[in-house]
Design an enzyme around this catalytic site. Structure first.
Site, mmCIF file in Angstrom:
data_model
loop_
_atom_site.group_PDB
_atom_site.id
_atom_site.type_symbol
_atom_site.label_atom_id
_atom_site.label_comp_id
_atom_site.label_asym_id
_atom_site.label_seq_id
_atom_site.Cartn_x
_atom_site.Cartn_y
_atom_site.Cartn_z
ATOM 1 N N CYS A 156 0.808 -1.235 0.000
ATOM 2 C CA CYS A 156 0.000 0.000 0.000
ATOM 3 C C CYS A 156 0.841 1.285 0.000
ATOM 4 O O CYS A 156 0.424 2.295 -0.579
ATOM 5 C CB CYS A 156 -0.956 -0.013 1.179
ATOM 6 S SG CYS A 156 -0.221 -0.635 2.694
ATOM 7 N N HIS A 240 -2.171 6.683 4.035
ATOM 8 C CA HIS A 240 -0.737 6.699 4.338
ATOM 9 C C HIS A 240 -0.118 8.003 3.822
ATOM 10 O O HIS A 240 -0.312 8.371 2.653
ATOM 11 C CB HIS A 240 -0.028 5.538 3.633
ATOM 12 C CG HIS A 240 -0.341 4.181 4.197
ATOM 13 N ND1 HIS A 240 -0.961 3.970 5.405
ATOM 14 C CD2 HIS A 240 -0.082 2.938 3.701
ATOM 15 C CE1 HIS A 240 -1.073 2.670 5.629
ATOM 16 N NE2 HIS A 240 -0.557 2.029 4.605
#
Ligand code: NAP
Length: 348
Positions: A156, A240
């Site tokens: 990710c 993130h």
């Protein structure tokens, strides 16, 4: 593109953090229909609503809630399986499904670096999908090709990074990258990190993450980059954030770099794929942006948000990027991979 009859799909690891995001994004998908849900023996035989403990804010379709969860044997009534399996079991289960002729679209790390497996971000390296033609998993068809395949998407944190780097690699070349991440809790699965570990705290270690960030971009971008990564877990639910410094091969001005990001479009936009962001990269002039709470859902959660481009005293330039880890970095990215395969007539 219009698909006449929806393609039946299953979800492996349907009860987990990524699995639930698959269900959320697929329950009203124009091309795919969920016909199977599978997880461990702990969940098999239960109704999905009982096995999963649905934690998304998006309501669960009652028909899906009543489906019975299967175990992960390759006899599911579907053509494609999306995998959000725990990495400790994903490798073998995914191979079994491909061998039985299923198209496996995986989020797990196990097959990512196999030489014949695409590590795909459709906005960045759509051409890598051709690698499946060298695979020999599944039963042969009358034309001599095989029906079973494995396609993966990256870690990710890698996804946001390669989306930001790709337009710059194309325009100026990149030699070195230094990246420090602030990674969301949903990346650690469900129930994940204990509240007493993460509230009022930062954890400066995520097992295996730095090695993935330092190797996967080379396979995706096809260039020999030197990358140094620091990965940290922070008390954010989704999204993130990454602070990045880059050394370019050719000189570029800030205006040229921002133009390269803002004008970047690729195959998913040309094909108008349902899950594709209209604009892969959103650059913000405001110096307090991007922020996970404000920007993670940009363009269906599929965009990479960037800001704070400024000169770097060690390298050439530095900036901040943010992308949604369970949508762009996992389930949404995998669905985009499958859409690209359908649009390219690779799923019969
Ligand atoms: P998770 O919440 O822990 O879910 C794991 C899933 O695997 C559950 O459905 C679990 O089923 C199933 N499972 C565990 N052991 C099994 C077994 N022996 N047989 C069959 N199924 C089994 O993990 P996650 O965060 O969703 O991550 C799933 C995968 O995606 C991992 O490989 C992870 O590295 C990768 N990934 C995650 C993210 C993210 O942001 N979370 C992003 C990219 C990639 P039960 O509920 O029945 O135990």
């Amino acid at each position: 593109m219009h698909v006449e009859k929806k393609i039946p799909v299953g979800i492996l690891g349907a009860t987990g953090s990524v699995g639930q995001k698959f269900v959320e994004l697929l329950q009203n998908h124009p091309w795919f229909e969920i016909t199977a849900l599978a997880a461990s023996e702990r969940s098999a035989g239960k109704k999905y609503r009982e096995a999963a403990g649905w934690f998304s804010g998006v309501p669960l379709d009652p028909k899906i809630a009543d489906m019975i969860v299967s175990d992960c044997t390759p006899t599911l009534p579907c053509r494609i399986v999306f995998s959000g399996l725990d990495a400790s079991v994903a490798g073998e289960i995914e191979t079994n499904f491909a061998t039985e002729g299923y198209v496996v679209v995986s989020n797990s790390k196990n097959h990512r670096m196999d030489t014949d497996v695409p590590l795909l971000v459709p906005d960045v390296n759509p051409e890598q999908l051709d690698l499946v033609k060298t695979q020999s998993y599944g039963p042969s068809t009358s034309s001599g090709s095989t029906t079973g395949m494995i396609i993966t998407n990256p870690n990710c944190t890698t996804v946001g990074l390669v989306m930001a780097l790709k337009p710059l690699v194309d325009a100026f070349g990149i030699e070195s990258v230094m990246v420090t991440t602030m990674q969301a809790l949903s990346g650690a699965g469900y129930p994940g990190v204990s509240s007493l570990d993460i509230i009022d705290n930062v954890i400066p270690f995520i097992g295996g993450e730095e090695a993935k960030m330092e190797t996967e971009p080379q396979k995706i971008l096809g260039v020999p980059l030197r990358i140094s990564a620091h990965c940290n877990r922070v008390a954010v639910i989704d999204g993130h954030t990454e602070c990045v410094s880059i050394k370019l091969s050719e000189t570029a001005t800030a205006e040229q770099i921002v133009n390269a990001w803002r004008s970047y479009r690729s195959v998913p936009q040309e094909l108008d794929l349902p899950m594709a962001p209209l604009q892969p990269i959103h650059y913000f002039d405001e110096e307090r942006y991007p922020q996970p709470r404000l920007h993670r859902m940009r363009d269906k959660g599929m965009a990479c948000s960037i800001g704070r481009l400024r000169p770097c005293n060690l390298f050439d330039w530095k900036f901040v990027l943010m992308s949604h880890n369970t949508i762009r970095g996992a389930a949404g990215g995998a669905i985009l991979n499958a859409e690209l395969m359908v649009a390219k007539n690779m799923i019969n």
